[in-house]
Scaffold this motif. Sequence first.
Motif, mmCIF file in Angstrom:
data_model
loop_
_atom_site.group_PDB
_atom_site.id
_atom_site.type_symbol
_atom_site.label_atom_id
_atom_site.label_comp_id
_atom_site.label_asym_id
_atom_site.label_seq_id
_atom_site.Cartn_x
_atom_site.Cartn_y
_atom_site.Cartn_z
ATOM 1 N N GLY A 154 -9.627 7.666 -9.984
ATOM 2 C CA GLY A 154 -8.386 7.498 -9.234
ATOM 3 C C GLY A 154 -8.627 7.236 -7.758
ATOM 4 O O GLY A 154 -8.015 6.340 -7.164
ATOM 5 N N LEU A 155 -9.528 8.002 -7.155
ATOM 6 C CA LEU A 155 -9.846 7.787 -5.739
ATOM 7 C C LEU A 155 -10.464 6.423 -5.498
ATOM 8 O O LEU A 155 -10.074 5.692 -4.587
ATOM 9 N N LEU A 156 -11.428 6.041 -6.335
ATOM 10 C CA LEU A 156 -12.085 4.744 -6.159
ATOM 11 C C LEU A 156 -11.127 3.586 -6.395
ATOM 12 O O LEU A 156 -11.188 2.569 -5.700
ATOM 13 N N LEU A 196 -6.384 -5.247 -0.373
ATOM 14 C CA LEU A 196 -5.261 -5.594 0.490
ATOM 15 C C LEU A 196 -5.733 -5.955 1.899
ATOM 16 O O LEU A 196 -5.223 -6.895 2.511
ATOM 17 N N ALA A 197 -6.703 -5.221 2.409
ATOM 18 C CA ALA A 197 -7.213 -5.513 3.754
ATOM 19 C C ALA A 197 -7.964 -6.848 3.793
ATOM 20 O O ALA A 197 -7.807 -7.628 4.732
ATOM 21 N N LEU A 198 -8.750 -7.115 2.756
ATOM 22 C CA LEU A 198 -9.538 -8.343 2.741
ATOM 23 C C LEU A 198 -8.690 -9.594 2.539
ATOM 24 O O LEU A 198 -8.962 -10.642 3.132
ATOM 25 N N TYR A 199 -7.673 -9.490 1.703
ATOM 26 C CA TYR A 199 -6.884 -10.669 1.354
ATOM 27 C C TYR A 199 -5.484 -10.643 1.949
ATOM 28 O O TYR A 199 -4.586 -11.322 1.471
ATOM 29 N N GLU A 200 -5.318 -9.908 3.012
ATOM 30 C CA GLU A 200 -4.022 -9.785 3.671
ATOM 31 C C GLU A 200 -3.480 -11.145 4.121
ATOM 32 O O GLU A 200 -2.289 -11.420 4.001
ATOM 33 N N ASP A 201 -4.356 -11.999 4.614
ATOM 34 C CA ASP A 201 -3.900 -13.306 5.121
ATOM 35 C C ASP A 201 -3.464 -14.259 4.018
ATOM 36 O O ASP A 201 -2.686 -15.169 4.267
ATOM 37 N N SER A 202 -3.944 -14.064 2.804
ATOM 38 C CA SER A 202 -3.584 -14.980 1.732
ATOM 39 C C SER A 202 -2.466 -14.459 0.821
ATOM 40 O O SER A 202 -2.132 -15.099 -0.154
ATOM 41 N N ILE A 203 -1.883 -13.325 1.171
ATOM 42 C CA ILE A 203 -0.772 -12.768 0.384
ATOM 43 C C ILE A 203 0.473 -13.590 0.673
ATOM 44 O O ILE A 203 0.820 -13.870 1.815
ATOM 45 N N LEU A 204 1.162 -13.997 -0.372
ATOM 46 C CA LEU A 204 2.437 -14.717 -0.294
ATOM 47 C C LEU A 204 2.351 -16.011 0.506
ATOM 48 O O LEU A 204 3.230 -16.318 1.285
ATOM 49 N N ARG A 205 1.329 -16.787 0.283
ATOM 50 C CA ARG A 205 1.244 -18.089 0.965
ATOM 51 C C ARG A 205 1.965 -19.134 0.188
ATOM 52 O O ARG A 205 2.146 -19.177 -0.931
ATOM 53 N N ALA A 222 0.838 -1.208 0.000
ATOM 54 C CA ALA A 222 0.000 0.000 0.000
ATOM 55 C C ALA A 222 0.875 1.261 0.000
ATOM 56 O O ALA A 222 0.586 2.210 -0.734
ATOM 57 N N LEU A 223 1.950 1.245 0.780
ATOM 58 C CA LEU A 223 2.845 2.401 0.815
ATOM 59 C C LEU A 223 3.556 2.587 -0.524
ATOM 60 O O LEU A 223 3.751 3.717 -0.969
ATOM 61 N N LEU A 224 3.929 1.484 -1.166
ATOM 62 C CA LEU A 224 4.569 1.588 -2.476
ATOM 63 C C LEU A 224 3.619 2.204 -3.490
ATOM 64 O O LEU A 224 4.010 3.106 -4.248
ATOM 65 N N CYS A 225 2.378 1.745 -3.500
ATOM 66 C CA CYS A 225 1.382 2.307 -4.423
ATOM 67 C C CYS A 225 1.120 3.780 -4.136
ATOM 68 O O CYS A 225 0.797 4.551 -5.035
ATOM 69 N N HIS A 226 1.253 4.162 -2.906
ATOM 70 C CA HIS A 226 1.026 5.563 -2.512
ATOM 71 C C HIS A 226 2.263 6.422 -2.765
ATOM 72 O O HIS A 226 2.155 7.539 -3.266
ATOM 73 N N GLU A 227 3.429 5.915 -2.411
ATOM 74 C CA GLU A 227 4.635 6.733 -2.429
ATOM 75 C C GLU A 227 5.234 6.934 -3.810
ATOM 76 O O GLU A 227 5.856 7.963 -4.059
ATOM 77 N N LEU A 228 5.092 5.973 -4.707
ATOM 78 C CA LEU A 228 5.695 6.120 -6.028
ATOM 79 C C LEU A 228 5.138 7.331 -6.780
ATOM 80 O O LEU A 228 5.908 8.203 -7.202
ATOM 81 N N PRO A 229 3.811 7.465 -6.927
ATOM 82 C CA PRO A 229 3.313 8.673 -7.583
ATOM 83 C C PRO A 229 3.587 9.941 -6.781
ATOM 84 O O PRO A 229 3.823 11.010 -7.352
ATOM 85 N N HIS A 230 3.585 9.825 -5.459
ATOM 86 C CA HIS A 230 3.857 10.971 -4.601
ATOM 87 C C HIS A 230 5.281 11.473 -4.824
ATOM 88 O O HIS A 230 5.521 12.676 -4.970
ATOM 89 N N ALA A 231 6.241 10.558 -4.870
ATOM 90 C CA ALA A 231 7.640 10.944 -5.071
ATOM 91 C C ALA A 231 7.858 11.524 -6.466
ATOM 92 O O ALA A 231 8.584 12.514 -6.629
ATOM 93 N N LEU A 232 7.233 10.934 -7.466
ATOM 94 C CA LEU A 232 7.358 11.469 -8.823
ATOM 95 C C LEU A 232 6.737 12.858 -8.925
ATOM 96 O O LEU A 232 7.282 13.735 -9.602
ATOM 97 N N LEU A 258 -8.102 -0.774 -4.089
ATOM 98 C CA LEU A 258 -6.855 -1.506 -3.865
ATOM 99 C C LEU A 258 -6.598 -1.700 -2.375
ATOM 100 O O LEU A 258 -6.225 -2.792 -1.933
ATOM 101 N N LEU A 259 -6.815 -0.659 -1.596
ATOM 102 C CA LEU A 259 -6.635 -0.790 -0.148
ATOM 103 C C LEU A 259 -7.630 -1.773 0.457
ATOM 104 O O LEU A 259 -7.288 -2.542 1.357
ATOM 105 N N LEU A 260 -8.861 -1.770 -0.050
ATOM 106 C CA LEU A 260 -9.855 -2.723 0.438
ATOM 107 C C LEU A 260 -9.436 -4.152 0.111
ATOM 108 O O LEU A 260 -9.518 -5.047 0.963
#
Length: 149
Positions: free
Chosen positions: A129-131, A140-149, A34-44, A136-138
Amino acid sequence: MVTLGDAAHSVADGLALGAALASSWRAGVATGLALLCHELPHALGDLAVLVQAGLSWQRALVLGLAGALPILPGIYIGLALGTATAARTWLGALATGLLLYLALCDMVPAMVAARDRQPWVLLALQSTGLLAGWGLLLLLALYEDSILR
């Protein structure tokens, strides 16, 4: 001012990431994505603002890096304090509040001040863009437990 604001923002990002990593590695991965998705456009965007203000791209890149480096102490503090459940809860609330404050003070005025010949197209793009970000954040929150299994 851009670099100082980025530094404060980076500390909040680091606190959130450190607290998430202290909670579990899956929460850390989800928060990191989530931070990567947020910070990359922010830094650019910050790089573009600094170059537009007259700085060379090398100097703007150095200032951008200087604004991003405070994430490291934030991560260490988040990891240290995030081992206690109560501290992790407070760190999450603090980081969330800081990030929401920064986003609302930065994004909403820019969205309201934007002018275009086709305001409905601009509104549709901003809303999409907002939606997409919230979706994406939703996910990530819903499928957090199944990431990288």
